[in-house]
Design an enzyme around this catalytic site. Structure first.
Site, PDB file in Angstrom:
ATOM      1  N   HIS B 122       0.844  -1.187   0.000  1.00  0.00           N
ATOM      2  CA  HIS B 122       0.000   0.000   0.000  1.00  0.00           C
ATOM      3  C   HIS B 122       0.878   1.235   0.000  1.00  0.00           C
ATOM      4  O   HIS B 122       2.110   1.135   0.072  1.00  0.00           O
ATOM      5  CB  HIS B 122      -0.934  -0.016   1.222  1.00  0.00           C
ATOM      6  CG  HIS B 122      -2.127  -0.897   1.025  1.00  0.00           C
ATOM      7  ND1 HIS B 122      -3.156  -0.590   0.162  1.00  0.00           N
ATOM      8  CD2 HIS B 122      -2.436  -2.103   1.565  1.00  0.00           C
ATOM      9  CE1 HIS B 122      -4.061  -1.564   0.194  1.00  0.00           C
ATOM     10  NE2 HIS B 122      -3.648  -2.494   1.028  1.00  0.00           N
ATOM     11  N   ASP B 152       0.060   6.965  -3.510  1.00  0.00           N
ATOM     12  CA  ASP B 152      -1.152   6.625  -4.259  1.00  0.00           C
ATOM     13  C   ASP B 152      -1.529   7.737  -5.230  1.00  0.00           C
ATOM     14  O   ASP B 152      -1.856   7.474  -6.386  1.00  0.00           O
ATOM     15  CB  ASP B 152      -2.345   6.405  -3.307  1.00  0.00           C
ATOM     16  CG  ASP B 152      -2.393   4.993  -2.740  1.00  0.00           C
ATOM     17  OD1 ASP B 152      -3.330   4.701  -1.972  1.00  0.00           O
ATOM     18  OD2 ASP B 152      -1.499   4.171  -3.063  1.00  0.00           O
TER      19      ASP B 152
END
Lengths: 376, 376
Positions: B122, B152
């Protein structure tokens, strides 16, 4: 490369504009930085692939050079407060009239319009004004801006570069330039769009620092190792959390995913403190536990995954991203420092200035060539 | 708009790809999200301007639809681990052979190559691997990732979108597409370029959290107000620090710019705690003290500077940045939710599928149309 043949004039300024110039240069543009003569403090630490000319914009002849060069360039980027360029006689109205295909880029904190347009500020202020800073920082602590990454660079240089590419795309169809008002408050907010949009999701709902992604849970957090380094844990999904527990040799009862956060964090802190970063890296390496070492810049450049991908250039700078398979952005040079005025003579010669004109300008100190004060 | 006429297929995935699709849609592209039938959890909270078709990619006929649509689209974006698309028969080799002008975009954490390419992760992991996370967080605390903004979104969605625009630019000259390997580790590092480059500057040199820009000084920090809100102080330069002191009614002896940080912070904390955020905002408003309120998302949308600039759309989302004067990015809609399969029928019809073909596909559950299971 994508921007091959594109010529950019970058008026020297603080970090956001030089980094924007760096991106355009990385993608193949010919970027010329316009410095002031006698510049002592060169703020551009990302000057790779650029050239520099030094001109005195307080003198009409210096301004005339920029006006002239603007007719032969595709993009001009300036970092000043609104009105400064206009006062110099180099505002967008004049320059785009003389060159209708010019893309005139203005990168500032508060933007070209609005009550704060002439106010001084820095990344932390723009981030505060965007709404994004209110999300950042641990519970019971003051909000923490991540250095100047989100407004100066992500919402500044990078959003601006993206806008420049969009304008170039549009120009390839229309033949016309335009003015870009790149405001870092808005860029930072735009980069944070998902935060605004995801507010109703169950990953939010608690005060700052007590949610899933903002250090409020033990399975999305960093932990200190025995050798004062850190590991990053991002085991959000149950299947990854299982692998995480498995690698730690723990059961779900011992460290439940939805156990009380502070308690779980304390437990994990104790566990991670017993081995070095290297030891933990080996334990988790290649698994789906979503655990990776927190690397400093040297370690990052040497990590075997990054080395395999050549993610870092010789010298340690990040390679331009993303990778375009056929025409990737390859910096023309890795030399990060270009002296102010390093290329004044050659740039003027390329743009049609005669030896006499150049000598004249040198004599009157309108221009400066680094390391060279003699006539041609 | 810059991407008018560009058609994008976005394979549904977690936040980075939907936000990338959002940017392209904002800039005028026609974005169609490809969902799975029976999707319950719609991760795309930034679906404005998109359409959605629902196809079963486990069935050959579903795969064939994507292959077919890829010949009529400019861009395909996929979020899967390397090999997944290949296994489906939708890898870049096949699709770019059948459509040489296709820009095939692969947005992942660790990239398409390298030892970690198939590892789960992540934002916090990608940021850790990039070297950037090692800079972030207060002294004596563990590193703190700013939610999932840097890998991200900034280093993911936004760097990817920029790369897509670069590829489109290049294609307008060459006529050819290419494959984009958008790796979030590298994107985050690239966004952080200035950190790597500025390491020798005097603003660095101390451990994390003890430097100029990373919460190590009192004049680049946030402070709590009487009403539990915050003010952001960014008074780096001496001339701005003077204004700051002046507005506080303090002398340089009382709060020297280079006084001991913890002591100065304590003093300022006490001072800021004495008034509300509103009161402080009025005191500093419009001055060059580099002090702004830390606004939450609602306040940001209502702040008079942002209102004047229309920095936020109706509904509160950030307006796309930057502003292109002639062809700005204007979202086609502000509706952030598009149901999976909302437009399956119309998209297939547009792309030449007959009523019979479509009914067939519906019957076999190869495709799904949201809210409509009846034959045409």
């Amino acid at each position: 490369m994508a921007l091959r043949g594109i010529k950019v004039l970058e008026l020297a300024g603080l970090a956001p504009v030089p980094v924007c110039g760096m991106i355009l240069a990385d993608y193949g543009a010919a970027v010329t930085r316009v410095d002031r003569p006698g510049t002592v403090l060169n703020y551009d630490v990302t000057a790779r692939g650029k050239r520099s000319i030094a001109l005195d914009l307080k003198k009409k002849e210096g301004v005339d050079i920029v006006r002239d060069l603007s007719k032969k360039h595709d993009i001009l980027i300036e970092p000043f407060r609104p009105g400064v360029m206009e006062k110099l006689g180099l505002g967008p109205k004049i320059l785009t009239e003389e060159n209708p295909s010019l893309i005139y880029v203005r990168l500032t904190g508060f933007g070209q319009t609005g009550p704060y347009k002439k106010m001084a500020g820095h990344d932390i202020n723009y981030l505060a004004m965007s709404g994004v800073l209110s999300f950042l920082g641990r519970k019971n602590e003051n909000p923490l801006a991540p250095i100047n990454l989100l407004a100066d660079f992500a919402g500044g240089s990078f959003v601006c570069a993206m806008g420049v590419m969009a304008a170039l795309l549009e120009r390839s169809a229309s033949g016309k330039g335009q003015v870009i008002d790149s405001c870092m408050v808005e860029g930072a907010a735009y980069v944070g769009s998902w935060l605004y949009a995801s507010k109703e999701m169950n990953i939010w709902g608690n005060p700052r620092g007590q949610n899933f992604l903002d250090s409020g849970v033990h399975f999305y957090e960093t932990y200190k190792t025995a050798d004062d380094k850190y590991m990053a844990v991002g085991a959000l999904e149950p299947q990854f959390y299982s692998v995480f527990l498995d690698k730690l040799g723990l059961t779900d009862e011992e460290l439940p995913q939805f156990g009380e956060p502070d308690e779980m964090k304390a437990k994990l802190a104790g566990i991670f403190a017993t081995k070095t970063q290297d030891e933990w890296s080996k334990i988790f390496d290649g698994s789906d536990a979503c655990v990776t070492p927190v690397l400093d810049t040297e370690q990052a450049a040497q990590h075997y995954h990054n080395v395999d991908r050549k993610s870092f250039l010789p010298g340690g700078m990040p390679r331009p991203a993303p990778i375009l398979s056929r025409t990737p952005a390859i910096p023309a040079s890795t030399d990060l420092n270009i002296e102010p005025g390093a290329n004044t003579l050659e740039v003027l010669q390329e743009n049609g200035y005669t030896q006499d004109q150049i000598n004249n300008l040198l004599d009157q100190n309108i221009i400066e060539q680094h390391g060279h004060k003699a006539k041609l």
